[in-house]
Design a protein around this motif. Structure first.
Motif, mmCIF file in Angstrom:
data_model
loop_
_atom_site.group_PDB
_atom_site.id
_atom_site.type_symbol
_atom_site.label_atom_id
_atom_site.label_comp_id
_atom_site.label_asym_id
_atom_site.label_seq_id
_atom_site.Cartn_x
_atom_site.Cartn_y
_atom_site.Cartn_z
ATOM 1 N N ILE A 1 59.972 35.393 59.889
ATOM 2 C CA ILE A 1 58.765 36.204 59.775
ATOM 3 C C ILE A 1 58.962 37.568 60.422
ATOM 4 O O ILE A 1 58.664 38.606 59.835
ATOM 5 N N TYR A 2 59.503 37.573 61.648
ATOM 6 C CA TYR A 2 59.737 38.852 62.325
ATOM 7 C C TYR A 2 61.052 39.499 61.900
ATOM 8 O O TYR A 2 61.319 40.653 62.213
ATOM 9 N N ASN A 3 61.896 38.716 61.215
ATOM 10 C CA ASN A 3 63.129 39.228 60.610
ATOM 11 C C ASN A 3 64.064 39.868 61.634
ATOM 12 O O ASN A 3 64.553 40.987 61.454
ATOM 13 N N ARG A 4 64.321 39.157 62.723
ATOM 14 C CA ARG A 4 65.273 39.624 63.729
ATOM 15 C C ARG A 4 65.923 38.406 64.386
ATOM 16 O O ARG A 4 65.364 37.305 64.358
ATOM 17 N N PRO A 5 67.092 38.599 64.977
ATOM 18 C CA PRO A 5 67.774 37.463 65.623
ATOM 19 C C PRO A 5 66.971 36.953 66.812
ATOM 20 O O PRO A 5 66.335 37.727 67.527
ATOM 21 N N ILE A 6 67.017 35.658 67.042
ATOM 22 C CA ILE A 6 66.304 35.076 68.166
ATOM 23 C C ILE A 6 67.095 35.310 69.442
ATOM 24 O O ILE A 6 68.325 35.190 69.468
ATOM 25 N N SER A 7 66.410 35.677 70.495
ATOM 26 C CA SER A 7 67.051 35.944 71.785
ATOM 27 C C SER A 7 66.877 34.729 72.697
ATOM 28 O O SER A 7 66.107 33.809 72.403
ATOM 29 N N GLN A 8 67.590 34.770 73.823
ATOM 30 C CA GLN A 8 67.462 33.664 74.776
ATOM 31 C C GLN A 8 66.054 33.603 75.344
ATOM 32 O O GLN A 8 65.514 32.525 75.600
ATOM 33 N N ILE A 9 65.448 34.777 75.537
ATOM 34 C CA ILE A 9 64.066 34.805 76.039
ATOM 35 C C ILE A 9 63.141 34.091 75.077
ATOM 36 O O ILE A 9 62.247 33.336 75.486
ATOM 37 N N ASN A 10 63.362 34.301 73.769
ATOM 38 C CA ASN A 10 62.547 33.616 72.770
ATOM 39 C C ASN A 10 62.797 32.105 72.797
ATOM 40 O O ASN A 10 61.858 31.307 72.695
ATOM 41 N N LYS A 11 64.064 31.733 72.936
ATOM 42 C CA LYS A 11 64.400 30.307 72.974
ATOM 43 C C LYS A 11 63.744 29.621 74.169
ATOM 44 O O LYS A 11 63.353 28.447 74.092
ATOM 45 N N ASP A 12 63.623 30.360 75.270
ATOM 46 C CA ASP A 12 63.031 29.776 76.472
ATOM 47 C C ASP A 12 61.552 29.435 76.292
ATOM 48 O O ASP A 12 60.988 28.701 77.113
ATOM 49 N N GLN A 13 60.941 29.955 75.246
ATOM 50 C CA GLN A 13 59.557 29.581 74.960
ATOM 51 C C GLN A 13 59.439 28.106 74.602
ATOM 52 O O GLN A 13 58.351 27.518 74.691
ATOM 53 N N ALA A 14 60.549 27.498 74.197
ATOM 54 C CA ALA A 14 60.557 26.074 73.850
ATOM 55 C C ALA A 14 60.708 25.185 75.077
ATOM 56 O O ALA A 14 60.694 23.958 74.951
ATOM 57 N N LEU A 15 60.833 25.775 76.256
ATOM 58 C CA LEU A 15 60.896 24.989 77.480
ATOM 59 C C LEU A 15 59.492 24.535 77.878
ATOM 60 O O LEU A 15 58.575 25.355 77.992
ATOM 61 N N VAL A 16 59.345 23.236 78.105
ATOM 62 C CA VAL A 16 58.048 22.674 78.504
ATOM 63 C C VAL A 16 58.291 21.597 79.552
ATOM 64 O O VAL A 16 59.393 21.036 79.626
ATOM 65 N N PRO A 17 57.291 21.288 80.383
ATOM 66 C CA PRO A 17 57.444 20.172 81.324
ATOM 67 C C PRO A 17 57.769 18.886 80.572
ATOM 68 O O PRO A 17 57.196 18.610 79.508
ATOM 69 N N SER A 18 58.667 18.093 81.117
ATOM 70 C CA SER A 18 59.179 16.926 80.394
ATOM 71 C C SER A 18 58.095 15.893 80.094
ATOM 72 O O SER A 18 58.182 15.162 79.109
ATOM 73 N N ARG A 19 57.076 15.820 80.939
ATOM 74 C CA ARG A 19 56.059 14.786 80.761
ATOM 75 C C ARG A 19 54.783 15.300 80.087
ATOM 76 O O ARG A 19 53.804 14.559 79.982
ATOM 77 N N CYS A 20 54.771 16.525 79.646
ATOM 78 C CA CYS A 20 53.542 17.074 79.054
ATOM 79 C C CYS A 20 53.414 16.680 77.592
ATOM 80 O O CYS A 20 54.405 16.372 76.913
ATOM 81 N N THR A 21 52.173 16.674 77.114
ATOM 82 C CA THR A 21 51.916 16.583 75.683
ATOM 83 C C THR A 21 51.892 18.001 75.139
ATOM 84 O O THR A 21 51.096 18.830 75.580
ATOM 85 N N VAL A 22 52.784 18.271 74.206
ATOM 86 C CA VAL A 22 52.900 19.629 73.660
ATOM 87 C C VAL A 22 51.809 19.855 72.619
ATOM 88 O O VAL A 22 51.583 19.016 71.742
ATOM 89 N N LEU A 23 51.136 20.990 72.735
ATOM 90 C CA LEU A 23 50.079 21.364 71.801
ATOM 91 C C LEU A 23 50.609 22.470 70.901
ATOM 92 O O LEU A 23 50.913 23.574 71.368
#
Length: 416
Positions: free
Chosen positions: A106-128
């Motif tokens: 959609i944004y038409n650019r390579p994904i950066s490590q900062i963007n990848k870090d958005q997928a980090l979540v607490p291990s026991r949380c329910t992801v919304l």
């Protein structure tokens, strides 16, 4: 259930942005029977966030947090969540896939490590799932309290709340019904309204609460009923509204929280196939602005002349210079001529005209600061009334707008 709403962000505390998220969340939770007991705005400070969580722990059933989920170093909510719940961040593969698609396709650019870090979540949380952004929401429980973290971007927060959180809360928790009925009154102040309905208010059932919501020229009365039987609550509210109408029916203009007097006027004009225009001076076009904020207002509102200066009154509205010299621009006579002039130019059934001295100085009139003349031209006549709305300037303008609507409504009703 009882809930608290916490907004995180220094930008809110310094007034850089206005918190609209809390109001939206509160309305959505109220509709499903969850009572809001607190709203807090706190800084992007780890200790402050942890202290706030600890204070709310077991005090409420639900804590909704917005903000601090972005990809930059100043967004610390996820890490603070891990500290509070003694957890660790892990990569959620579903979120990572979503973020990758969002950035690369959609944004038409390579994904950066900062963007990848958005997928980090607490291990026991329910992801919304955040369908509109890269920061997922998080649902975690500690003892008797559920903590829900949401992105601060309004359209992202709203989508998660409406499509994920509210359905989950409805499914998993038993909640009472909370019903509201708003009565909109015009023309009398809060204290006078309270005096008129005192006996009625004292006899309200224990499960119905009354709140006064005053603003210049109008008072909203909000009745809130809480209980487990929705049908009985509706019947009780209906009966109380009926009794209230018998007491102050002369100042009631609507029965909906969002049904303002300008919306009521629009319905009245549309139903009668009548038209309206305005001639404004001290209100500076605000009457026209409020009227045109109503969808469909083009069916009855034809236009406005904002004659803020004497020269415009003379050259555009053809107000007699002799009238101005004799009575001044702030006068009954000028208000009447303004109304008749616009009525003739725009060929409307009704006209609101306003001329006054909103302050802070008197300019070229001897009238006191706060003095306003409001005229209403009808198909048969022109009526003008004089008011003094005091100060400050903003209050004068707001009260002039509201009073003009009140006067117009009364004139329209006379022709029913």
């Amino acid at each position: 259930m009882k809930a608290a709403i916490v907004t995180i962000g220094d930008e809110i505390l310094i007034g850089q942005i206005v918190d609209t998220n809390s109001g939206f969340i509160a309305k959505k939770l109220d509709k499903i029977g969850i009572e809001i007991t607190e709203m807090l705005s706190i800084s992007d400070n780890k200790k402050h966030i942890l202290d706030t969580f600890a204070q709310l722990q077991n005090k409420v059933d639900l804590v909704l947090i917005t903000g601090g989920l972005g990809p930059t170093k100043d967004d610390i909510t996820k890490k603070t969540f891990c500290d509070y719940f003694e957890d660790e961040l892990v990569v959620d593969e579903v979120v990572l896939q979503h973020v990758t698609q969002l950035i690369e396709r959609i944004y038409n650019r390579p994904i950066s490590q900062i963007n990848k870090d958005q997928a980090l979540v607490p291990s026991r949380c329910t992801v919304l799932k955040n369908a509109n952004g890269t920061a997922p929401g998080m649902w975690m429980q500690k003892e008797q309290t559920v903590f829900i973290s949401l992105p601060g971007v309004p359209y992202e927060m709203k989508d998660i709340l409406e499509n994920v959180i509210v359905p989950k809360l409805i499914q998993e928790y038993q909640r009472p019904f909370i019903l509201h009925q708003t009565v909109l009154t015009y023309g009398q102040g809060e204290s006078l309204v309270a005096e008129r309905i005192e006996q009625w208010e004292n006899n309200l059932p224990s499960f119905i609460k009354l709140a006064y919501l005053p603003s210049p020229g109008r008072v909203r009365l909000r009745l809130s009923a809480r209980g487990i039987n929705e049908e009985l609550l509706r019947e009780a509210l209906s009966e109380q509204i009926k009794q209230l109408s018998e007491i102050i029916g002369d100042i009631i203009v609507g029965f909906d929280e969002n049904e303002t007097i300008e919306a009521v006027l629009g319905k009245m004009l549309t139903q009668r196939n009548k038209t309206l225009a305005t001639a404004e001076s001290c209100t500076g076009g605000k009457i026209a602005q409020v009227l045109t904020s109503i969808p469909g207002s083009s069916a009855y509102f034809k236009g406005s002349v904002v004659s803020y200066s004497k020269e415009v009154k003379i050259n555009i509205l053809n107000i007699s210079p002799e009238t101005i010299d004799k009575f001044s621009v702030v006068s009954k006579e000028v208000a009447e001529e303004m109304a008749l002039s616009v009525q003739g130019k725009m060929k409307t059934d009704y006209v609101i005209s306003v001329t006054g001295n909103a302050g802070p100085t008197k300019d070229d009139t001897d009238e006191e600061i706060g003095t306003v003349f409001i005229g209403i031209a009808t198909p048969e006549k022109v009526i003008v009334e004089k008011f003094n709305f005091g100060q400050p300037r903003e209050k004068v303008i707001d009260r002039a707008v509201n009073k003009s609507f009140e006067m117009l409504q009364k004139e329209i009703l006379k022709n029913v």
